[in-house]
Design a protein around this motif. Structure first.
Motif, short mmCIF file in Angstrom:
data_model
loop_
_atom_site.label_atom_id
_atom_site.label_comp_id
_atom_site.label_asym_id
_atom_site.label_seq_id
_atom_site.Cartn_x
_atom_site.Cartn_y
_atom_site.Cartn_z
N GLY A 1 47.60 -59.73 -1.25
CA GLY A 1 48.48 -58.73 -0.65
C GLY A 1 49.11 -57.77 -1.63
O GLY A 1 49.92 -56.93 -1.22
N GLN A 2 48.77 -57.87 -2.92
CA GLN A 2 49.37 -57.00 -3.93
C GLN A 2 48.39 -55.90 -4.33
O GLN A 2 47.36 -56.17 -4.96
CB GLN A 2 49.72 -57.83 -5.18
N PRO A 3 48.67 -54.64 -3.99
CA PRO A 3 47.81 -53.55 -4.47
C PRO A 3 47.90 -53.44 -5.99
O PRO A 3 48.97 -53.60 -6.58
CB PRO A 3 48.40 -52.31 -3.79
N LEU A 4 46.77 -53.16 -6.61
CA LEU A 4 46.68 -53.00 -8.06
C LEU A 4 46.07 -51.64 -8.37
O LEU A 4 45.46 -51.02 -7.51
CB LEU A 4 45.80 -54.09 -8.68
N HIS A 5 46.21 -51.20 -9.61
CA HIS A 5 45.52 -49.99 -10.04
C HIS A 5 45.09 -50.16 -11.48
O HIS A 5 45.80 -50.75 -12.29
CB HIS A 5 46.40 -48.75 -9.90
N ALA A 6 43.89 -49.65 -11.79
CA ALA A 6 43.35 -49.72 -13.15
C ALA A 6 43.18 -48.30 -13.68
O ALA A 6 42.53 -47.47 -13.05
CB ALA A 6 42.02 -50.46 -13.15
N GLY B 1 52.02 -46.35 -6.04
CA GLY B 1 51.86 -47.12 -4.82
C GLY B 1 51.04 -46.48 -3.74
O GLY B 1 50.94 -47.00 -2.63
N ILE B 2 50.41 -45.33 -4.06
CA ILE B 2 49.66 -44.61 -3.03
C ILE B 2 48.22 -44.35 -3.47
O ILE B 2 47.28 -44.84 -2.87
CB ILE B 2 50.35 -43.28 -2.67
N SER C 1 46.42 -44.61 2.47
CA SER C 1 45.67 -45.52 1.62
C SER C 1 46.08 -46.95 1.94
O SER C 1 47.15 -47.20 2.50
CB SER C 1 45.94 -45.22 0.13
N ASP C 2 45.21 -47.90 1.58
CA ASP C 2 45.53 -49.31 1.80
C ASP C 2 46.78 -49.71 1.01
O ASP C 2 47.58 -50.53 1.47
CB ASP C 2 44.35 -50.19 1.37
N ALA C 3 46.95 -49.14 -0.18
CA ALA C 3 48.11 -49.47 -1.00
C ALA C 3 49.40 -48.99 -0.33
O ALA C 3 50.38 -49.74 -0.21
CB ALA C 3 47.97 -48.86 -2.39
N SER C 4 49.43 -47.72 0.10
CA SER C 4 50.64 -47.20 0.72
C SER C 4 50.97 -47.94 2.01
O SER C 4 52.15 -48.16 2.33
CB SER C 4 50.50 -45.70 0.99
N ARG D 1 55.71 -51.08 3.78
CA ARG D 1 56.17 -52.16 4.65
C ARG D 1 56.83 -53.29 3.86
O ARG D 1 57.59 -54.07 4.41
CB ARG D 1 55.00 -52.71 5.48
N GLY D 2 56.52 -53.37 2.58
CA GLY D 2 57.13 -54.40 1.74
C GLY D 2 56.10 -55.37 1.20
O GLY D 2 55.43 -56.07 1.95
N VAL D 3 55.96 -55.41 -0.12
CA VAL D 3 55.02 -56.29 -0.80
C VAL D 3 55.79 -57.42 -1.48
O VAL D 3 56.92 -57.22 -1.93
CB VAL D 3 54.18 -55.49 -1.83
N ASP D 4 55.20 -58.58 -1.55
CA ASP D 4 55.84 -59.75 -2.14
C ASP D 4 56.09 -59.53 -3.64
O ASP D 4 55.18 -59.64 -4.45
CB ASP D 4 54.94 -60.97 -1.92
#
Length: 502
Positions: A261-266, A315-316, A354-357, A362-365
């Motif tokens: 459930g945590q979006p990441l970016h590289a 986050g987007i 986007s899936d991340a936004s 909504r709130g990420v853990d």
């Protein structure tokens, strides 16, 4: 949220059929909007290896193939696929097979040459809408194995329609946690160990807008092979979740997002300069996004930047200039918590999503942010190789989680059922809620993944979901009724009006 049932059952496997599981999820508030098999029914299709290919003597576009189907006796099959070649492993429909569309396979002569089966494309198996040739299988595919078993086609794709307050279920971890709480089935949730640093390379992180980004983890990973193939099992899980496989590094970040459930970016680390900043956009700043859209950044848009330029909409979506490619050999991996208010509405303002936004607004853990970067690091090293540096942490004030009081008597009155404090305690334990007891009252501290627990009614709703709405009796309202007194010496006002009118 789409996911593969077989993936879910690796994390929690209740003794329920697909239909029973679907009903249970819906009644618990996670409405199953659609449930479909990953492939239509067919049988008698196996993994085969093409041993020899020669041109058909009477047809330019046909080939006569000798095929090993695993029974020790090669079969002759006429094939018109343009990509057939000796050495390939492909699906083979045997005589007697029935393929989607009521297509039956039998021994037949094709332009005078006997053909004992058919080599198949993904379209002919009903697992793809289009195909330009045979479905090429990996070189280690076991010859003779049933293709439904090999491709894990005895699977179902669930699509659940979540209300905005249940962002914790935008991951397999969240759904598995719910299923375990509802059914009592044991969960085997991912245990992620820290990946020790093997190099000393780091990049400093600065939180210039700590209210919008109070937590940021970053890590340099060098020596990666961005051209490494994504494992078949990962591609399968991504595609059944509605995400197209792109490249190993991108696929890994998407996989961890779906899993935890945590979006990441590289970022490509060679394209960065100086420190990484989480800050609001400056006047007249522009950004070319990965979707090839150039945007003018408004002053309330949170960005990720280095010392000289903007890198991403936080986050987007990332920027094209700092994005990873198949030539990337070292990367800077980001795992962060962005406040929902800092992300909400920003993507829609620019006409995309986007899936991340979708998750961040909504709130990420925020309790799982470190776990996600470790999980991604582990997968990157396993699949693409490389050496990881130490994790750099930048941290400010995270969202407060004040305890919420629940009164057992109040819960029983609202729900209309007798529960008892001990049963409520068991339900809270199933949800992994941290609580203390004061007699029959509970002080519950909401976990970091539940942004929707703020008042007593929220906890009562959780109890109702776990007990089961269909297990709460629906009783008709009752009230005492009696005839009102009507003294003979007193005339009612309506009767006086009627007499005056007469």
């Amino acid at each position: 949220m789409k996911f593969s049932e077989s993936w879910l059952r690796t994390l929690v496997n209740p003794t329920l059929s697909s239909e029973e599981l679907s009903h249970l999820l819906t009644m618990a508030g996670l409405e199953v909007e659609d449930m479909a098999p990953v492939a239509p029914a067919f049988h008698s299709v196996v993994v085969a290896q093409v041993l020899e290919v020669v041109k058909h003597p009477d047809a330019d576009r046909l080939n006569v193939c000798q095929v090993d189907i695993g029974d020790g006796s090669p079969k002759q099959i006429v094939c018109g696929a343009p990509n057939v070649a000796a050495g390939l492993k492909v699906p083979c429909a045997l005589p007697g097979a029935e393929l989607p569309g009521d297509f039956k396979i039998k021994i037949a002569k094709v332009r005078g040459i006997e053909s004992s089966g058919m080599l198949c494309s993904a379209k002919e198996l009903g697992i793809a809408e289009e195909a330009s040739g045979l479905l090429i299988l990996p070189v280690d595919a076991p010859v003779g194995q049933n293709i439904r078993t090999y491709l894990d086609l005895e699977d179902t794709v669930f699509e659940i329609k979540l209300t905005p307050n249940r962002a914790d279920c935008l991951s397999l971890l969240g759904v598995a946690r719910e299923v375990g709480a509802i059914t009592g089935a044991a969960t085997d949730l991912p245990v992620v160990a820290e990946v020790p640093a093997s190099i000393a390379d780091t990049r400093a992180v600065v939180l210039d807008a700590p209210a919008a980004c109070p937590l940021y983890y970053g890590r340099v990973i060098k020596g990666v092979n961005a051209k490494a193939p994504t494992p078949t099992w990962m591609v399968r899980r991504l595609e059944r979740s509605g995400i197209r496989a792109i490249s190993a590094l991108v696929d890994i970040t998407n996989y961890v997002m779906l899993e935890l459930g945590q979006p990441l970016h590289a970022f490509d680390n060679t394209k960065l300069s100086g420190s990484v900043h989480a800050r609001l956009a400056k006047a007249d700043e522009k950004l070319l996004l990965l979707n090839e859209q150039t945007i003018d950044l408004a002053a309330d848009v949170l960005t990720i930047a280095d010392d000289s330029k903007v890198l991403a909409m936080a986050g987007i979506m990332g920027g094209e200039e700092s994005g990873i490619t198949l030539e990337t050999s070292e990367l800077f991996l980001e795992s962060a918590f962005f406040a929902p208010k800092a992300i909400a509405g920003r993507a829609r303002r620019y006409g995309f999503a986007s899936d991340a936004s979708h998750r961040f607004e909504r709130g990420v853990d925020f309790g799982g942010t470190r776990r996600a970067i470790e999980r991604a690091t582990q997968l990157i090293i396993e699949i693409c190789g490389g050496q990881a540096g130490p994790v750099v942490e930048a941290k400010a004030d995270l969202p407060a989680r004040p305890p919420v009081r629940l009164r057992t008597a109040r819960a029983e009155k609202v729900l209309g059922v007798s529960l008892g404090a001990d049963r409520i305690a068991g339900l809270f334990k199933g949800l992994a809620l941290d609580f203390s007891r004061e007699g029959d009252d509970f002080l519950v501290t909401p976990p970091s993944w539940r942004f929707d627990m703020e008042i007593e009614e929220d906890l009562i709703e959780e109890i109702a979901r776990l007990v089961g709405y269909d297990n709460i009796p629906s009783l008709a309202p009752q009230a005492r009724m009696a005839m009102l007194r009507q003294p003979e010496a007193q005339r009612p006002a309506y009767r006086i009006r009627q007499m005056m009118a007469d």
